[in-house]
Every structure is written in structure tokens, then in C-alpha cells.
Design an enzyme around this catalytic site. Structure first.
Site, PDB file in Angstrom:
ATOM      1  N   SER A 140       0.840  -1.195   0.000  1.00  0.00           N
ATOM      2  CA  SER A 140       0.000   0.000   0.000  1.00  0.00           C
ATOM      3  C   SER A 140       0.871   1.239   0.000  1.00  0.00           C
ATOM      4  CB  SER A 140      -0.902   0.015   1.241  1.00  0.00           C
ATOM      5  OG  SER A 140      -1.595   1.242   1.354  1.00  0.00           O
ATOM      6  N   TYR A 154      -1.939  -0.089  10.288  1.00  0.00           N
ATOM      7  CA  TYR A 154      -2.013  -0.688   8.951  1.00  0.00           C
ATOM      8  C   TYR A 154      -0.811  -0.258   8.104  1.00  0.00           C
ATOM      9  CZ  TYR A 154      -3.671  -1.168   4.096  1.00  0.00           C
ATOM     10  OH  TYR A 154      -3.788  -1.462   2.754  1.00  0.00           O
TER      11      TYR A 154
END
Length: 245
Positions: A140, A154
Site C-alpha cells: 500500500s 495498517y
């Protein structure tokens, strides 16, 4: 069909994972996809792959569970007798939180899936992938941006994925296996609504130089390129798919 290569996509029932499964099937791969809980969506994705001419198998598995990972690879072996590539797409964000408000339990849950589960899948794949095999990790852009005010936990897990990708690429090169990552930015999937922020993409679109969110298929194209022979000299790469964000 016997000469079709076999691809395993974790978290392949929906979102970017489903787009990878569908595109891979259309480009000549047989596909195995895992899913956490939404059997209907996984079955729909598998059916689309079969309609494109692929053999497809959907397996319910929590990649954060080592026994489930071992069972998944055993089923791949029993059904297809080979594995040529792995896409580690399964991942969770955890609740929205600042770092100060986050808990040890949140960190442990996110890292169990996003890092420990991914590493377990890589280990299992390296035991069976042939020379010319490939692993693509779906990371990501949060790894570089940091996830402040939303998902620092995250983002940190995806930073670990990026580091793992670089290190594993150097180790796996000796057996002829390439390891790369794609780093999607703001992609139009269900992830945002599932995290309780259905307006997240529209709220943040101003931070994207291309002034739009991405489509799952655009991320899938990057994944399939990294799996292909066209990327034969690419390993250890972290490829942003983020519209410049």
C-alpha cells in the site's frame, strides 16, 4: 488446459484480489483464491474465472492461521499438482484510530494477517515454486504516507511488507523466483466502507495528482505485469499504483 500455469491469490474473492483472479484467468492462468468469510463473492469470482476458460478453486482460509495456510497449499498440490506464482493480497486495515488510541490487540490482529500470514504464504510458496516462478505482494502507498489519523498500524504493517519484499527478492533470486510488490493508493473498492468511511475516497481525492481514484483492474494490470515474462528482470521492486499520490 494441462499446460496452464497455476496462480494462488490470497484474499481473491473481491476488490483488487478478485480483479487479479479475473484478469489472470483471461490471460491463461488457472487460479486458486482464498477468502475469509464471503463465500458468495468468492464463488462469483471463481465462476467468472471459469467462464474465461480457467480451472478455478475457492478455498475458505484465514491466512493469519498457520494451519489454514498449510491446508491451502496442500489443496493446491492435490488439485493442480503445481504452483507457479503467488499473489499475497489478503489484508485488513483494523479499526480507524490514531496511534495514541490504538491498542496492542489492534496491532497484533493486523500484523497477524498482513505480515505473519503473508510471510507464512511466502515460505510455503518458496518450497514449491519452480525457477521462473514469481511472488507479488499487494502492499500500500500507506507504507510511505504513514496513515496518520486513520491507520498507522495498517501503514506500519505495509511498511513491513515492503521491507520483506526487498529482502526476500534477494534471497529468492538464487532459486530463480522473482519477488515484487505493488503499492496501491486510493482504489475504488469496498475497503473504505468496510472501515466505516464510505466517503473516504471522495474526501481525499484532492490529494491525488491525477484527481481520481483508481480501479481494481488498474492495480491488477500491474500485478499481472510483474507476474509475466515481460518483467523477467524485475525483482525487489515496489511499484506505486496511486495516480501520483
Amino acid at each position: 488446459m494441462a499446460d496452464r500455469k497455476v496462480l494462488l491469490v490470497t484474499g481473491g474473492g473481491r476488490g483488487i484480489g478478485a480483479a487479479v483472479v479475473r484478469l489472470a484467468a483471461a490471460r491463461g492462468w488457472d487460479v486458486v483464491l482464498t477468502y475469509a468469510g464471503n463465500a458468495a463473492r468468492a464463488a462469483e469470482t471463481a465462476a467468472a474465472a471459469e467462464a474465461a476458460g480457467a480451472r478455478a478453486l475457492a478455498i475458505q482460509a484465514d491466512v493469519g492461521d498457520p494451519q489454514a495456510v498449510a491446508a491451502t497449499f496442500a489443496q493446491v498440490r492435490d488439485r493442480f499438482g503445481r504452483l507457479d506464482a503467488l499473489v499475497n493480497n489478503a489484508g485488513i486495515t483494523g479499526p480507524t484510530s490514531t496511534l495514541r488510541e490504538s491498542t496492542d490487540a489492534m496491532w497484533e490482529t493486523v500484523f497477524r494477517t498482513n505480515v505473519f500470514g503473508l510471510a507464512a504464504c511466502c515460505r510455503a510458496a518458496l518450497a514449491v515454486l519452480p525457477p521462473g516462478g514469481a511472488i507479488v505482494n499487494v502492499s500500500s502507498r500507506a507504507a510511505a504516507i504513514g496513515g496518520a489519523g486513520e491507520w498507522v498500524h495498517y501503514a506500519a504493517s505495509k511498511g513491513a511488507v515492503d521491507t520483506l519484499t526487498i529482502g526476500l527478492a534477494k534471497e529468492a533470486a538464487a532459486q530463480g523466483v522473482r519477488v515484487n510488490a505493488v503499492n496501491p493508493g486510493l482504489i475504488e473498492t469496498e475497503l473504505h466502507a468496510a472501515a466505516g468511511m464510505p466517503d473516504r475516497l471522495s474526501r481525499l481525492v484532492g490529494s491525488i495528482p491525477m484527481a481520481r481514484g483508481g480501479q481494481p483492474e488498474e492495480a491488477a494490470e500491474a500485478v499481472l505485469w510483474l507476474l509475466s515474462d515481460a518483467a523477467s528482470y524485475v525483482t525487489g521492486a515496489l511499484l506505486p499504483v496511486s495516480g501520483g499520490r
